[in-house]
Design an enzyme around this catalytic site. Structure first.
Site, PDB file in Angstrom:
ATOM      1  N   GLY A 173      41.218   4.062  62.591  1.00  0.00           N
ATOM      2  CA  GLY A 173      42.511   3.710  63.188  1.00  0.00           C
ATOM      3  C   GLY A 173      42.290   3.389  64.653  1.00  0.00           C
ATOM      4  O   GLY A 173      41.247   3.720  65.215  1.00  0.00           O
TER       5      GLY A 173
ATOM      6  N   CYS B 122      35.288   7.124  60.871  1.00  0.00           N
ATOM      7  CA  CYS B 122      35.619   6.651  62.205  1.00  0.00           C
ATOM      8  C   CYS B 122      36.727   7.518  62.831  1.00  0.00           C
ATOM      9  O   CYS B 122      36.506   8.687  63.099  1.00  0.00           O
ATOM     10  CB  CYS B 122      35.980   5.171  62.161  1.00  0.00           C
ATOM     11  SG  CYS B 122      35.901   4.423  63.793  1.00  0.00           S
ATOM     12  N   TYR B 123      37.942   6.986  63.003  1.00  0.00           N
ATOM     13  CA  TYR B 123      39.030   7.807  63.554  1.00  0.00           C
ATOM     14  C   TYR B 123      39.208   9.067  62.701  1.00  0.00           C
ATOM     15  O   TYR B 123      39.408  10.167  63.222  1.00  0.00           O
ATOM     16  CB  TYR B 123      40.336   7.003  63.575  1.00  0.00           C
ATOM     17  CG  TYR B 123      41.505   7.769  64.164  1.00  0.00           C
ATOM     18  CD1 TYR B 123      41.681   7.845  65.544  1.00  0.00           C
ATOM     19  CD2 TYR B 123      42.426   8.423  63.345  1.00  0.00           C
ATOM     20  CE1 TYR B 123      42.742   8.558  66.095  1.00  0.00           C
ATOM     21  CE2 TYR B 123      43.491   9.134  63.879  1.00  0.00           C
ATOM     22  CZ  TYR B 123      43.648   9.198  65.253  1.00  0.00           C
ATOM     23  OH  TYR B 123      44.690   9.893  65.796  1.00  0.00           O
TER      24      TYR B 123
ATOM     25  N   HIS C  75      31.422   2.686  59.518  1.00  0.00           N
ATOM     26  CA  HIS C  75      32.290   2.233  58.412  1.00  0.00           C
ATOM     27  C   HIS C  75      31.476   1.928  57.152  1.00  0.00           C
ATOM     28  O   HIS C  75      30.955   0.826  57.017  1.00  0.00           O
ATOM     29  CB  HIS C  75      33.061   0.985  58.837  1.00  0.00           C
ATOM     30  CG  HIS C  75      34.100   1.254  59.853  1.00  0.00           C
ATOM     31  ND1 HIS C  75      35.367   1.685  59.531  1.00  0.00           N
ATOM     32  CD2 HIS C  75      34.072   1.196  61.206  1.00  0.00           C
ATOM     33  CE1 HIS C  75      36.068   1.863  60.626  1.00  0.00           C
ATOM     34  NE2 HIS C  75      35.306   1.568  61.669  1.00  0.00           N
TER      35      HIS C  75
ATOM     36  N   GLU D 209      32.556   1.300  54.339  1.00  0.00           N
ATOM     37  CA  GLU D 209      33.286   0.407  53.437  1.00  0.00           C
ATOM     38  C   GLU D 209      33.017  -1.075  53.703  1.00  0.00           C
ATOM     39  O   GLU D 209      33.270  -1.907  52.840  1.00  0.00           O
ATOM     40  CB  GLU D 209      34.799   0.697  53.512  1.00  0.00           C
ATOM     41  CG  GLU D 209      35.491   0.318  54.819  1.00  0.00           C
ATOM     42  CD  GLU D 209      35.370   1.379  55.918  1.00  0.00           C
ATOM     43  OE1 GLU D 209      34.461   2.216  55.850  1.00  0.00           O
ATOM     44  OE2 GLU D 209      36.192   1.357  56.860  1.00  0.00           O
TER      45      GLU D 209
ATOM     46  N   GLY E 169      50.113 -20.028  34.758  1.00  0.00           N
ATOM     47  CA  GLY E 169      48.736 -20.448  34.554  1.00  0.00           C
ATOM     48  C   GLY E 169      47.822 -19.886  35.635  1.00  0.00           C
ATOM     49  O   GLY E 169      46.613 -19.990  35.549  1.00  0.00           O
ATOM     50  N   GLY E 170      48.411 -19.259  36.664  1.00  0.00           N
ATOM     51  CA  GLY E 170      47.611 -18.586  37.694  1.00  0.00           C
ATOM     52  C   GLY E 170      47.028 -17.299  37.121  1.00  0.00           C
ATOM     53  O   GLY E 170      47.403 -16.874  36.029  1.00  0.00           O
ATOM     54  N   VAL E 171      46.119 -16.699  37.891  1.00  0.00           N
ATOM     55  CA  VAL E 171      45.382 -15.545  37.366  1.00  0.00           C
ATOM     56  C   VAL E 171      46.316 -14.383  37.009  1.00  0.00           C
ATOM     57  O   VAL E 171      46.264 -13.866  35.888  1.00  0.00           O
ATOM     58  CB  VAL E 171      44.341 -15.044  38.411  1.00  0.00           C
ATOM     59  CG1 VAL E 171      43.545 -13.892  37.845  1.00  0.00           C
ATOM     60  CG2 VAL E 171      43.439 -16.177  38.833  1.00  0.00           C
ATOM     61  N   ASP E 172      47.173 -14.001  37.955  1.00  0.00           N
ATOM     62  CA  ASP E 172      47.963 -12.787  37.731  1.00  0.00           C
ATOM     63  C   ASP E 172      48.922 -12.920  36.550  1.00  0.00           C
ATOM     64  O   ASP E 172      48.986 -12.043  35.693  1.00  0.00           O
ATOM     65  CB  ASP E 172      48.760 -12.413  38.994  1.00  0.00           C
ATOM     66  CG  ASP E 172      47.844 -12.201  40.193  1.00  0.00           C
ATOM     67  OD1 ASP E 172      46.630 -12.019  39.969  1.00  0.00           O
ATOM     68  OD2 ASP E 172      48.330 -12.240  41.330  1.00  0.00           O
ATOM     69  N   SER E 173      49.653 -14.026  36.514  1.00  0.00           N
ATOM     70  CA  SER E 173      50.629 -14.138  35.419  1.00  0.00           C
ATOM     71  C   SER E 173      49.917 -14.319  34.078  1.00  0.00           C
ATOM     72  O   SER E 173      50.399 -13.861  33.051  1.00  0.00           O
ATOM     73  CB  SER E 173      51.647 -15.252  35.682  1.00  0.00           C
ATOM     74  OG  SER E 173      51.076 -16.527  35.556  1.00  0.00           O
TER      75      SER E 173
ATOM     76  N   LYS F  34      42.836  -7.631  43.266  1.00  0.00           N
ATOM     77  CA  LYS F  34      42.605  -8.947  42.651  1.00  0.00           C
ATOM     78  C   LYS F  34      41.324  -8.984  41.796  1.00  0.00           C
ATOM     79  O   LYS F  34      41.319  -9.519  40.691  1.00  0.00           O
ATOM     80  CB  LYS F  34      42.502 -10.008  43.753  1.00  0.00           C
ATOM     81  CG  LYS F  34      42.567 -11.429  43.248  1.00  0.00           C
ATOM     82  CD  LYS F  34      43.992 -11.820  43.015  1.00  0.00           C
ATOM     83  CE  LYS F  34      44.148 -13.242  42.539  1.00  0.00           C
ATOM     84  NZ  LYS F  34      45.558 -13.588  42.412  1.00  0.00           N
TER      85      LYS F  34
END
Ligand code: XMP
Length: 514
Positions: free
Chosen positions: A55, A82-83, A169, A171, A224-228, A370
């Protein structure tokens, strides 16, 4: 929580989502909560481990984000980053001070590999540092387990109490062995078995959806997108015939896209879906006639979509549930992942309406990042080319045609874009560029072709590299590839006599042109 879960307490660090993603890469389910989340709620959640993020503040200042000491007395392993590391030391009696120089960037760190956290990590390893404050004295009971040339305490621990502090970090990818360290924390220290896998996610979701839906009717707007697409296939697996997918071809899709979506999801496709394709091209073009202001176009496209969807929903009748492709970053970014106990439905994701007569919204992907949505898609047997698609905006080509949208302009931008995409794929660049497309500028200019004067449109090519789509750099496409694209567009697309490559980064530009 029934699921084996590690929680991330967010202290305002820029990498909070990344921490959760890395933990999930270790097959451990992870959720992000605000540091304001009360201790009682944490006890109730009974997580297997707690990670405190970085942070921007200084932990010794009065108004800085903090936490009650009790957090470290729950008997639950805690890892401060870190923080978070500094705060842990500060609260438990160590000392944190401002350093004279900021330690920033890739740094060589010397680690004590006898620490469980650094098991199998090289004794000298590259880590990403970004801090002004440093731990000048560890809290009683802690031992130093890593240092750098400038930083006496790059990591410290009290293994008996399962409390770990890391100044750098783990990550971020610049920390070479960071994932190993997080793996050691969640799998060894916290003892998580690692049961977060996409096959079990699919299985569990199917069961939960069946229970919720009973014999009700479900409606899904499929773009037709990934999520839907993933949401639709998951729902179909769960409730089969009770699901209807509505796909609206608004005439602003990429070349052949409507047919491609229909080929996969329609009656001849891979799935046994109630699939309704609505060809609403003319209707949209009529509404858009004479409109050139970007936000006005967006609004018209969004509203018209809703009207079409509404009409279809009415035809089906008595729909109980509406499916939305909300994913975890949508939830976190809208602030819903933090403190709010009752998480509200995220109505506007994907521009979906909340007007249809339905009992409830189903958001089967709201826990997924995602990349996990993509994995779930593969698990469900969705073809790779669909799963790894680049993002495509809801208003489609409507915002890639500067100025008024007409059927003729749509044809031009579709053809130019198809050539561009084909050549990028042929050059093997499609995996490294995160988003690329052709747009039609509103500029016409004089050219010469076969001894004739032309007065035609200029097409602009865009290609960006980005991680979060909030900032982006123009991709360095080899000149020969651009040249080939230019030649083909000029020769094959009627109405174009000039091709330009957009070098603008974001900011100050945006990725789309409107
Ligand atoms: P910008 O242009 O804002 O784009 O830099 C960032 C990302 O968002 C997508 N985008 C949209 N997606 N409706 C959408 O569903 C929109 O109106 C819209 N505008 C931009 C864009 O494609 C990029 O991935």
């Amino acid at each position: 929580m029934n699921r084996e879960t590690v929680i991330v307490l967010d202290f305002g660090g820029q990498y909070n989502q990344l921490v959760a993603r890395r933990v999930r890469e270790c097959n451990v389910y992870c959720e992000i909560y605000s540091y304001k989340t009360g201790i009682e709620k944490i006890k109730e959640m009974n997580p297997r481990g707690i990670i405190l993020t970085g942070g921007p503040n200084s932990c010794y200042e009065e108004d800085s984000p903090t936490y009650t000491k009790e957090l470290f007395e729950l008997g639950i392993p805690v890892l401060g980053l870190c923080y978070g590391a500094q705060l842990m030391q500060h609260i438990l009696g160590g000392k944190v001070e401002r350093a004279e120089v900021r330690e920033y960037g890739k740094t060589e760190v010397f680690v004590d590999t006898t620490s469980e956290l650094f098991s199998n990590v090289s004794p000298t390893t590259t880590c990403w540092m970004s801090h002004f404050d440093y731990i000048s004295q560890t809290a009683p009971g802690f031992r130093v387990t890593a240092h750098t040339a400038d930083c006496p305490v790059a990591a410290a621990e009290n293994a008996n109490l399962q409390l770990y502090a890391i100044q750098f970090h783990p990550e971020v990818l610049h920390t070479k062995e960071g994932t190993k360290m997080l793996y050691n924390f969640v799998r060894s220290v916290c003892g998580c078995a690692g049961d977060w896998k996409m096959d079990s996610f699919v299985e569990q979701s199917v069961r939960a959806i069946r229970e919720k839906v009973g014999d009700g009717k479900v409606l899904c707007a499929l773009s037709g997108g990934v999520d839907s697409s993933v949401a639709a296939v998951l729902l179909s697996k769960a409730v089969g015939d009770q699901l209807t997918c509505v796909f609206v071809d608004q005439g602003l899709l990429r070349k052949n896209e409507g047919d491609e979506v229909e080929a996969v999801f329609g009656p001849e496709g891979n799935y046994d879906l109630n699939f309704i394709r609505v060809n609403a091209q003319e209707r949209f073009y009529q509404k858009l006639a004479g409109v050139s202001e970007p936000e006005a176009k967006r609004k018209i496209i969004g509203e018209e979509f809703i009207r079409v969807f509404e009409e279809e929903a009415k035809k089906i009748g008595a729909v109980d549930f509406l499916v939305q492709g909300t994913i975890y970053p949508d939830v976190v970014e809208s602030g819903l992942g933090g403190e709010s106990a009752v998480i509200k439905s995220h109505h506007n994701v994907g521009g979906l309406p909340d007007y249809v007569d339905f009992k409830e919204i189903i958001e089967p992907l709201r826990d997924l990042f995602k990349d996990e949505v993509r994995k779930a898609g593969l698990e469900l047997g969705i073809p790779e080319y669909l799963v790894y698609r680049q993002p495509f905006p809801g208003p489609g080509l409507g915002i890639r045609i500067i100025g008024e949208v007409t059927a003729e302009k749509v044809r031009i931008v579709q053809d130019a874009d198809a050539i561009y995409r084909e050549e990028i794929a042929k050059a093997g660049l499609d995996q490294e560029i995160n988003q690329y497309f052709a747009a039609l500028t509103n500029m016409r200019s004089v050219g010469v072709m076969g001894d004739e004067r032309t007065y035609d449109y200029a097409v602009a090519l865009r290609a960006v590299k980005t991680i979060d789509f909030m900032t982006a750099e123009a991709a360095e496409i080899p000149f020969e590839v651009l040249n080939r694209v230019m030649n083909r567009i000029i020769n094959e697309v009627k109405g174009v006599n000039r091709v330009m490559y957009d070098l603008t980064s974001k900011p100050p530009g945006t990725i789309e042109f409107e």
